[in-house]
Design an enzyme around this catalytic site. Structure first.
Site, short mmCIF file in Angstrom:
data_model
loop_
_atom_site.label_atom_id
_atom_site.label_comp_id
_atom_site.label_asym_id
_atom_site.label_seq_id
_atom_site.Cartn_x
_atom_site.Cartn_y
_atom_site.Cartn_z
N ARG A 93 2.31 4.60 -4.14
CA ARG A 93 2.53 3.13 -4.48
C ARG A 93 2.90 2.27 -3.06
NH1 ARG A 93 6.31 3.65 -9.13
NH2 ARG A 93 6.54 1.29 -8.99
N LYS A 108 12.26 -6.89 -7.56
CA LYS A 108 11.59 -8.15 -7.98
C LYS A 108 11.63 -8.40 -9.38
CE LYS A 108 7.33 -6.30 -6.97
NZ LYS A 108 7.88 -4.98 -6.63
N ARG A 149 -1.16 -9.48 -4.88
CA ARG A 149 -0.83 -8.21 -4.38
C ARG A 149 -1.88 -7.88 -3.12
NH1 ARG A 149 2.39 -5.55 -8.13
NH2 ARG A 149 2.70 -3.37 -7.80
N ARG A 171 9.22 4.84 -16.55
CA ARG A 171 7.68 4.61 -16.32
C ARG A 171 6.93 5.63 -15.82
NH1 ARG A 171 7.58 -1.02 -12.99
NH2 ARG A 171 5.84 0.15 -11.88
N ARG A 176 15.20 4.57 -12.18
CA ARG A 176 15.17 3.37 -13.10
C ARG A 176 14.83 3.94 -14.62
NH1 ARG A 176 10.63 -0.95 -11.51
NH2 ARG A 176 9.47 1.10 -11.37
P1 AP5 Z 1 13.13 -3.37 -10.10
O1 AP5 Z 1 13.80 -4.95 -10.14
O2 AP5 Z 1 12.63 -2.89 -11.32
O3 AP5 Z 1 11.97 -3.29 -8.87
P2 AP5 Z 1 10.68 -3.93 -8.62
O4 AP5 Z 1 10.62 -4.52 -7.52
O5 AP5 Z 1 10.25 -4.95 -9.89
O6 AP5 Z 1 9.79 -2.70 -8.68
P3 AP5 Z 1 8.39 -2.17 -9.61
O7 AP5 Z 1 8.52 -0.69 -9.66
O8 AP5 Z 1 8.29 -2.93 -10.81
O9 AP5 Z 1 7.13 -2.86 -8.65
P4 AP5 Z 1 5.87 -2.35 -8.51
O10 AP5 Z 1 5.39 -3.69 -7.66
O11 AP5 Z 1 5.62 -1.25 -8.12
O12 AP5 Z 1 5.43 -2.35 -10.01
P5 AP5 Z 1 4.53 -3.38 -11.01
O13 AP5 Z 1 4.94 -3.41 -12.45
O14 AP5 Z 1 4.49 -4.51 -10.40
O15 AP5 Z 1 14.20 -2.62 -9.51
C1 AP5 Z 1 14.05 -0.97 -9.60
C2 AP5 Z 1 15.20 -0.43 -9.64
O16 AP5 Z 1 16.32 -0.64 -8.62
C3 AP5 Z 1 15.89 -0.57 -11.15
O17 AP5 Z 1 16.31 0.48 -11.58
C4 AP5 Z 1 17.00 -1.69 -10.66
O18 AP5 Z 1 18.07 -1.46 -11.55
C5 AP5 Z 1 17.56 -1.19 -9.61
N1 AP5 Z 1 18.16 -2.14 -8.68
C6 AP5 Z 1 17.44 -3.39 -8.30
N2 AP5 Z 1 18.07 -3.98 -7.42
C7 AP5 Z 1 19.03 -3.36 -7.16
C8 AP5 Z 1 20.30 -3.33 -6.05
N3 AP5 Z 1 20.49 -4.49 -5.23
N4 AP5 Z 1 20.92 -2.37 -5.75
C9 AP5 Z 1 21.02 -1.16 -6.51
N5 AP5 Z 1 19.65 -0.92 -7.43
C10 AP5 Z 1 18.84 -1.93 -7.65
O19 AP5 Z 1 3.06 -2.60 -10.80
C11 AP5 Z 1 2.80 -1.31 -11.41
C12 AP5 Z 1 1.17 -0.98 -11.46
O20 AP5 Z 1 0.83 -2.15 -12.15
C13 AP5 Z 1 0.80 -1.07 -9.94
O21 AP5 Z 1 0.95 -0.05 -9.18
C14 AP5 Z 1 -0.72 -1.44 -10.31
O22 AP5 Z 1 -1.47 -0.48 -10.66
C15 AP5 Z 1 -0.56 -2.37 -11.56
N6 AP5 Z 1 -0.42 -3.61 -10.85
C16 AP5 Z 1 0.59 -4.51 -11.30
N7 AP5 Z 1 0.19 -5.86 -10.65
C17 AP5 Z 1 -0.78 -5.98 -9.94
C18 AP5 Z 1 -1.76 -6.48 -9.05
N8 AP5 Z 1 -1.32 -7.76 -8.93
N9 AP5 Z 1 -2.95 -6.28 -8.59
C19 AP5 Z 1 -3.41 -5.08 -9.22
N10 AP5 Z 1 -2.82 -4.07 -9.84
C20 AP5 Z 1 -1.69 -4.50 -10.15
MG MG Z 2 8.81 -4.78 -11.50
#
Ligand code: AP5
Ligand code: MG
Ligand code: ZN
Length: 219
Positions: free
Chosen positions: A171, A13, A88, A160, A127
């Site tokens: 997660r 994402k 979410r 992270r 990552r």
């Molecule tokens: P990356 O692009 O970083 O993936 P992502 O989908 O953004 O993954 P996240 O871990 O950020 O998602 P998340 O939903 O768990 O975290 P969030 O910060 O929202 O890519 C991942 C890796 O893969 C990178 O190393 C990249 O280089 C690599 N990659 C990408 N594309 C690739 C490809 N095509 N081929 C190979 N490699 C590739 O949430 C974190 C925490 O915050 C949650 O657990 C929760 O506690 C809280 N939170 C956030 N939002 C909310 C909400 N709306 N409600 C409640 N709690 C929330």
């Molecule tokens: Mg992210």
């Protein structure tokens, strides 16, 4: 345009949002980044979110919804946004719909980036993220030019706290239980686009652009 990016942790994402926001000239609003910024500043919001994030659980809706709805009223969001990590769960999606409706706006499309669980684990355990601009890197698939330093701003890269195997598994459970129902939520109203999220980052970006039927900006 108002876009939602849906996908499991590690689906790409943040990676796709970084290029799509430039190509489509939209603001990138990532709820996880907003929480991590608050945490690094030591604010009340950051402290409220910390314990949930460390356990891989969702931060309570009353905290999250207010934070995101406040953010999307900022002037940089007027031309449109890409929401990454929000909504979410169904309650967040309904709150977002209501808030946009009050401004006579609405979500145009929700893009679901689909990736297998084995690939998600590989991506998250390798990552690295920039402490300053949040740009994501991967030690195998997209390493930074200088080890440990961000290509874009030169700041330090870190892993992270929730990117360990145990928390990643939690997660994923939360994603399938609470966020996956949004696939049906947006499908029912004809707004869902499903994109195969494995392959090169460029190819996935091109698939999203093609599915949205929009033209890239050349500048
Ligand atoms: P990356 O692009 O970083 O993936 P992502 O989908 O953004 O993954 P996240 O871990 O950020 O998602 P998340 O939903 O768990 O975290 P969030 O910060 O929202 O890519 C991942 C890796 O893969 C990178 O190393 C990249 O280089 C690599 N990659 C990408 N594309 C690739 C490809 N095509 N081929 C190979 N490699 C590739 O949430 C974190 C925490 O915050 C949650 O657990 C929760 O506690 C809280 N939170 C956030 N939002 C909310 C909400 N709306 N409600 C409640 N709690 C929330
Ligand atoms: Mg992210
Ligand atoms: Zn950076």
């Amino acid at each position: 345009m108002y876009l939602v990016l849906l996908g499991a942790p590690g689906a790409g994402k943040g990676t796709q949002a970084a290029t799509l926001t430039k190509e489509l000239k939209l603001a990138h609003i990532a709820s996880g980044d907003l929480f991590r910024q608050a945490l690094s500043k030591g604010t009340e919001l950051g402290l409220q979110a910390k314990a949930y994030m460390e356990k891989g659980q969702l931060v309570p809706n009353e905290v999250t919804i207010k934070m995101v709805l406040d953010r999307i009223t900022a002037p940089d969001c007027a031309a449109g946004i890409i929401l990454d990590g929000f909504p979410r769960n169904v309650e967040q999606a309904k709150a977002l719909d209501e808030a946009l409706k009050a401004q006579k706006k609405g979500i145009d499309k929700a893009v679901y980036i689909k990736v297998s669980e084995a690939e998600l684990l590989k991506r998250l355990t390798g990552r690295w993220i920039c402490r300053s601009c949040q740009a994501p890197y991967h030690e195998v698939s997209s390493p930074s030019r200088v080890k440990g330093k961000c290509d874009k701003c030169g700041c330090e890269l870190y892993q992270r706290a929730d990117d360990n195997t145990e928390t990643i598994k939690k997660r994923l459970v939360v994603f399938f239980a609470e966020t996956a129902p949004l696939i049906e939520y947006y499908s029912k109203v004809g707004k869902l686009i499903e994109v195969q999220g494995e392959g090169s980052m460029q190819d996935i970006g091109a698939r999203i652009i093609a599915a949205l039927k929009v033209k890239k900006s050349n500048n």
